[in-house]
Motif scaffolding. Sequence first.
Motif, mmCIF file in Angstrom:
data_model
loop_
_atom_site.group_PDB
_atom_site.id
_atom_site.type_symbol
_atom_site.label_atom_id
_atom_site.label_comp_id
_atom_site.label_asym_id
_atom_site.label_seq_id
_atom_site.Cartn_x
_atom_site.Cartn_y
_atom_site.Cartn_z
ATOM 1 N N THR A 157 0.992 -1.113 0.097
ATOM 2 C CA THR A 157 0.040 0.060 0.038
ATOM 3 C C THR A 157 1.008 1.327 -0.111
ATOM 4 O O THR A 157 1.869 1.431 0.948
ATOM 5 N N LEU A 158 0.909 2.034 -1.037
ATOM 6 C CA LEU A 158 1.459 3.316 -1.122
ATOM 7 C C LEU A 158 0.777 4.460 -0.447
ATOM 8 O O LEU A 158 1.441 5.361 0.334
ATOM 9 N N SER A 159 -0.444 4.472 -0.415
ATOM 10 C CA SER A 159 -1.388 5.672 0.191
ATOM 11 C C SER A 159 -2.686 5.335 0.378
ATOM 12 O O SER A 159 -3.180 3.989 0.116
ATOM 13 N N HIS A 160 -3.534 6.444 0.380
ATOM 14 C CA HIS A 160 -5.060 5.992 0.529
ATOM 15 C C HIS A 160 -5.517 7.048 -0.553
ATOM 16 O O HIS A 160 -5.072 8.270 -0.300
ATOM 17 N N VAL A 161 -6.654 6.815 -1.395
ATOM 18 C CA VAL A 161 -7.231 7.706 -2.275
ATOM 19 C C VAL A 161 -8.555 8.084 -1.601
ATOM 20 O O VAL A 161 -9.330 7.318 -1.292
ATOM 21 N N PRO A 162 -8.595 9.349 -1.412
ATOM 22 C CA PRO A 162 -9.958 9.824 -0.735
ATOM 23 C C PRO A 162 -11.140 9.969 -1.759
ATOM 24 O O PRO A 162 -11.050 10.064 -3.213
ATOM 25 N N HIS A 163 -12.130 9.484 -1.391
ATOM 26 C CA HIS A 163 -13.564 9.365 -2.211
ATOM 27 C C HIS A 163 -14.282 10.710 -1.883
ATOM 28 O O HIS A 163 -14.400 11.188 -1.017
ATOM 29 N N ALA A 164 -14.864 11.309 -3.187
ATOM 30 C CA ALA A 164 -15.548 12.319 -3.239
ATOM 31 C C ALA A 164 -17.093 11.957 -2.787
ATOM 32 O O ALA A 164 -17.535 10.889 -3.186
ATOM 33 N N SER A 165 -17.749 12.512 -1.898
ATOM 34 C CA SER A 165 -19.240 12.416 -1.410
ATOM 35 C C SER A 165 -19.889 12.935 -2.694
ATOM 36 O O SER A 165 -19.476 13.750 -3.451
ATOM 37 N N THR A 166 -21.247 12.787 -2.622
ATOM 38 C CA THR A 166 -22.349 13.499 -3.500
ATOM 39 C C THR A 166 -22.284 14.920 -3.301
ATOM 40 O O THR A 166 -22.477 15.762 -4.246
ATOM 41 N N SER A 167 -22.057 15.245 -2.101
ATOM 42 C CA SER A 167 -22.046 16.769 -1.586
ATOM 43 C C SER A 167 -20.733 17.169 -2.121
ATOM 44 O O SER A 167 -20.578 18.385 -2.701
ATOM 45 N N ASP A 168 -19.614 16.737 -2.225
ATOM 46 C CA ASP A 168 -18.575 16.920 -2.892
ATOM 47 C C ASP A 168 -18.688 17.317 -4.169
ATOM 48 O O ASP A 168 -18.007 18.245 -5.080
#
Length: 476
Positions: free
Chosen positions: A33-44
């Motif tokens: 694991t290199l890092s973590h990818v953030p997920h956008a919410s519907t609000s984002d």
Amino acid sequence: MYQEKLELLIDGTWRQGSEGVSEPLINPATEETLSHVPHASTSDLDQALSAAAKGFKVWKKKTAAERYAVLYKAAELIEARKDSIAEVLSLENGKPVAEAAGEIMFSAEALRFYAEEGKRAYGRIIPSRTPGVRQIVMKEPIGPVLAFTAWNFPASNVIRKLGGALAAGCSIIIKPAEETPGTAVAFGRCLQDAGLPDGVLNIVFGDPAVISSHLIASPIPKAVTLTGSTAVGKLLQKQAADTLKRCLMELGGHAPVIVHKDADLEKTLDMIVMFKFRNAGQVCTSPTRFYVHESLYEKAIAGFVERVKKIKIGQGNEEGTQMGPMIAERRLGLMDELVQDAVLNGAKIVTGGERLDRKGYFYAPTVLRDVPDTARIMSEEPFGPIAPFTSFSDFETLMERANSTVYGLASFVFTQDGALARKTEEALEAGMVGVNFMGISTPETPFGGVNQSGDGSESGIEGLEEYMRVKFIAEL
């Protein structure tokens, strides 16, 4: 060491997803694991849409010269940061660092080209039939753009869309592949540091189906562009139809390589082996079906295999690596399926045909011979390090076979006969044809396919015009 901080970019602010959801970023060469990818919410996503609408109003009012200054400076920053971005790209994608650095330099050149070409988005004056009337044709930006990119070229896939849209005066929301997010983030930082106004560029990650359906349903974006599979392209076009968004699709390919009996075989083999196993064959224009004249067939296979066995396989940051891993475990299973199906249909494995016994998603460079047209690999895009060979004797049958798939992206021809070259290139169903040459992708030339390989072109003046619309003015 992976150095890029992965964040969303929304309205000029770098941040994590508002709901705290993320997914691991895996190094395909080590499975670490290199890092973590953030997920956008519907609000984002809604905030990104609003930001793109606002950013478009600002950016479209800039002169072409003002946009040029920002994009040119960003290109300079990309070039200055080449080494660090190339390291990020190599770790997340698996390709050799030298190959990654070349892709970064291509991206800087492409952005410079678009910056310059934006100053030449010419309209025209048309002589009027009515005295005193001026008839003017203008080019103007189409509006906010949605872009979705694939993981195989984390830099050039992204920059082709950013460059074309931004040079035309559009704002853009881009969703790069979650497998290779860091390169796009690095480019976003370069553009922001170059003075791009807030909201003009927005970068989001997350569940592809959720993000695409939510963004495409909005009336704010006026165009959708994808680099990805034909299946996904069809899906996005269907979604875009509800709001009649313009679609620019760069989709799958299954490039035939035609080696005529008079080809310079040694030069041909040197070229096609290098291009076949670039990025482990994960290239939409990769040569994927090898049609060799029967008089050269045995010699061609022997020479091809000899070269294949010299390919050095390893991690992208290892000295001398020529081919890295595939992007994910799922790709290895598909390679096995295609090889096994070909063998069941009568093909023979000359070399390779299996996963490598080591950590990471490595598949052996594979050569198949006597592959019948009934084998899946002759009609399905393999997107991997498998080279299926078959022979031919007559031209007409050859063309039927070469044009037998649903695709039409790239094709390659090798011959020393000019008339035969012309006859072949004109008969091929393809958006791009390389004759004794495989360098068909440059910043200044159009890149795109026909049939189910897509619609529209990236790069060249064509790539700019995809993001512009025509306005006619009749003025008395």
